[in-house]
Design a protein around this motif. Sequence first.
Motif, short mmCIF file in Angstrom:
data_model
loop_
_atom_site.label_atom_id
_atom_site.label_comp_id
_atom_site.label_asym_id
_atom_site.label_seq_id
_atom_site.Cartn_x
_atom_site.Cartn_y
_atom_site.Cartn_z
N TYR A 291 0.82 -1.21 0.00
CA TYR A 291 0.00 0.00 0.00
C TYR A 291 0.86 1.27 0.00
CZ TYR A 291 -3.64 -3.33 1.35
OH TYR A 291 -4.50 -4.40 1.39
N THR A 292 1.98 1.23 -0.69
CA THR A 292 2.93 2.34 -0.63
C THR A 292 2.30 3.67 -1.04
OG1 THR A 292 4.78 0.85 -1.09
CG2 THR A 292 5.15 3.19 -1.50
N THR A 293 1.53 3.67 -2.11
CA THR A 293 1.03 4.94 -2.66
C THR A 293 -0.44 5.19 -2.38
OG1 THR A 293 0.64 3.85 -4.80
CG2 THR A 293 2.77 4.95 -4.50
N CYS A 294 -1.00 4.52 -1.37
CA CYS A 294 -2.43 4.67 -1.09
C CYS A 294 -2.82 6.10 -0.70
CB CYS A 294 -2.84 3.71 0.03
SG CYS A 294 -3.37 2.10 -0.57
N MET A 295 -2.03 6.73 0.15
CA MET A 295 -2.37 8.09 0.57
C MET A 295 -2.22 9.07 -0.58
SD MET A 295 -3.60 8.13 3.51
CE MET A 295 -3.67 7.27 5.08
N TRP A 296 -1.26 8.83 -1.46
CA TRP A 296 -1.12 9.65 -2.67
C TRP A 296 -2.37 9.50 -3.53
CZ3 TRP A 296 2.91 8.49 -7.09
CH2 TRP A 296 2.96 9.59 -7.96
N HIS A 297 -2.81 8.27 -3.72
CA HIS A 297 -4.03 8.00 -4.48
C HIS A 297 -5.21 8.70 -3.83
CE1 HIS A 297 -6.47 5.43 -7.21
NE2 HIS A 297 -7.39 5.58 -6.26
N ASN A 298 -5.27 8.61 -2.50
CA ASN A 298 -6.38 9.23 -1.77
C ASN A 298 -6.44 10.74 -2.03
OD1 ASN A 298 -7.03 10.57 1.23
ND2 ASN A 298 -8.45 8.96 0.60
N LEU A 299 -5.28 11.38 -2.00
CA LEU A 299 -5.25 12.82 -2.26
C LEU A 299 -5.70 13.15 -3.68
CD1 LEU A 299 -4.35 15.76 -1.50
CD2 LEU A 299 -2.10 15.14 -2.41
N LEU A 300 -5.13 12.44 -4.65
CA LEU A 300 -5.39 12.76 -6.05
C LEU A 300 -6.83 12.50 -6.45
CD1 LEU A 300 -2.17 11.38 -7.78
CD2 LEU A 300 -2.68 13.75 -7.14
N HIS A 301 -7.46 11.52 -5.82
CA HIS A 301 -8.79 11.10 -6.26
C HIS A 301 -9.91 11.56 -5.33
CE1 HIS A 301 -7.37 8.58 -9.61
NE2 HIS A 301 -6.32 8.38 -8.83
N SER A 302 -9.58 12.29 -4.29
CA SER A 302 -10.61 12.85 -3.42
C SER A 302 -11.17 14.14 -4.01
CB SER A 302 -10.05 13.12 -2.02
OG SER A 302 -9.77 11.92 -1.35
N LYS A 303 -12.40 14.42 -3.64
CA LYS A 303 -13.07 15.64 -4.09
C LYS A 303 -13.08 16.64 -2.93
CE LYS A 303 -17.53 17.24 -5.94
NZ LYS A 303 -18.90 16.80 -6.32
N ILE A 304 -12.45 17.77 -3.13
CA ILE A 304 -12.38 18.78 -2.08
C ILE A 304 -13.72 19.51 -1.96
CG2 ILE A 304 -11.22 20.88 -1.29
CD1 ILE A 304 -8.70 19.92 -2.73
N LEU A 305 -14.28 19.48 -0.76
CA LEU A 305 -15.58 20.10 -0.51
C LEU A 305 -15.46 21.44 0.23
CD1 LEU A 305 -17.50 16.91 0.70
CD2 LEU A 305 -17.31 17.81 -1.63
N TYR A 306 -14.38 21.58 0.97
CA TYR A 306 -14.15 22.81 1.74
C TYR A 306 -12.65 22.95 1.92
CZ TYR A 306 -13.81 25.84 5.89
OH TYR A 306 -13.48 26.83 6.76
N ASP A 307 -12.15 24.17 1.75
CA ASP A 307 -10.70 24.40 1.85
C ASP A 307 -10.49 25.81 2.34
OD1 ASP A 307 -8.03 23.86 1.65
OD2 ASP A 307 -7.95 23.85 -0.54
N ARG A 308 -10.43 25.95 3.66
CA ARG A 308 -10.45 27.26 4.31
C ARG A 308 -9.41 28.23 3.76
NH1 ARG A 308 -9.14 26.73 10.34
NH2 ARG A 308 -7.00 26.98 9.61
N ASP A 309 -8.18 27.76 3.65
CA ASP A 309 -7.10 28.64 3.20
C ASP A 309 -6.42 28.14 1.93
OD1 ASP A 309 -5.85 26.46 4.26
OD2 ASP A 309 -4.87 27.53 5.91
N GLY A 310 -7.03 27.17 1.29
CA GLY A 310 -6.47 26.67 0.04
C GLY A 310 -5.33 25.68 0.20
N ALA A 311 -5.03 25.26 1.44
CA ALA A 311 -3.86 24.41 1.67
C ALA A 311 -4.02 23.02 1.06
CB ALA A 311 -3.59 24.30 3.18
N LEU A 312 -5.22 22.44 1.14
CA LEU A 312 -5.41 21.11 0.58
C LEU A 312 -5.36 21.15 -0.95
CD1 LEU A 312 -5.90 18.13 1.14
CD2 LEU A 312 -8.36 18.59 1.16
N SER A 313 -5.91 22.19 -1.54
CA SER A 313 -5.84 22.34 -3.00
C SER A 313 -4.38 22.51 -3.45
CB SER A 313 -6.66 23.56 -3.44
OG SER A 313 -8.02 23.39 -3.16
N ALA A 314 -3.62 23.26 -2.67
CA ALA A 314 -2.20 23.44 -3.00
C ALA A 314 -1.45 22.13 -2.89
CB ALA A 314 -1.59 24.49 -2.08
N LEU A 315 -1.79 21.33 -1.88
CA LEU A 315 -1.15 20.03 -1.72
C LEU A 315 -1.49 19.11 -2.89
CD1 LEU A 315 0.64 18.99 0.64
CD2 LEU A 315 -1.37 17.75 1.46
N LYS A 316 -2.73 19.14 -3.30
CA LYS A 316 -3.16 18.31 -4.42
C LYS A 316 -2.43 18.72 -5.70
CE LYS A 316 -7.41 16.29 -6.21
NZ LYS A 316 -8.89 16.22 -6.04
#
Length: 258
Positions: free
Chosen positions: A110-135
């Motif tokens: 499961y080496t890249t599971c969290m990477w997959h999770n980030l790339l394939h998740s749908k952002i619903l709320y992003d207070r300061d844009g940090a999650l979008s920047a990470l993606k």
Amino acid sequence: MYFENLVKDFSALPEIRAIALGGSRAGGSFDEKSDYDLYLYCDRVPDEKTRRSILERHCTYMEISNRFWELEDDCTFKDGVDIDILYRSLEDFERGLIDVVEQCHTYNAYTTCMWHNLLHSKILYDRDGALSALKERFDVPYPEALRQNIIENHLKLLSGHLPSYDRQIIKASERGDLVSVNHRAAAFLETYFDLIFAVNRLTHPGEKRMIEYAVRNCAILPDQLEENVTSLLHDLSASPDRVRDDLTLILHDLQAIL
């Protein structure tokens, strides 16, 4: 309705930095009974009383602060659909991604599971844009160094060394230790599929429907992957005398694609 209102309520909390929807609900391949996988990225985790007060508005059943894997609340909405709410530190999540994607370190499965999770998740709320920047930061081609590290590490885990999984499975099978056989076979297959996805430069989707995902998305697959894995799983308990041959065939076909 319940889901949208719950997201709205959580996004109003000052501790919540971002909210993302994962799993089948994020990708569109779901039915009306599919669970929700909701990820809440927090400055600090809201206290249980606050979380419960929100969940009670929308859910008929609640398990608060399960810690089997990540910290989570597991609930059932009033319409009967289940939801798993996971609480994460964005900084810890980022460090894990750096470790794998940028520094190219491997796990045994499961080496890249969290990477997959980030790339394939749908952002619903992003207070300061940090999650979008990470993606955006980690929306990059599969690093060749990571690919090679996974292949090298996992081949050794699968076979050819004293602690390798194939050797452990055969020894446990010969002594009739079915619990050990089950544990080592699960580890073998976890590592095997992690390697398959790396060969194809695909992030790992998680523990569900791996054969289906591999057949649908991988351009490079061992011959008769599904048939060979199915035979191994059948023979582990029904025909232990055939397990050695099953493993030999799986490993032979894996070497052929490398």
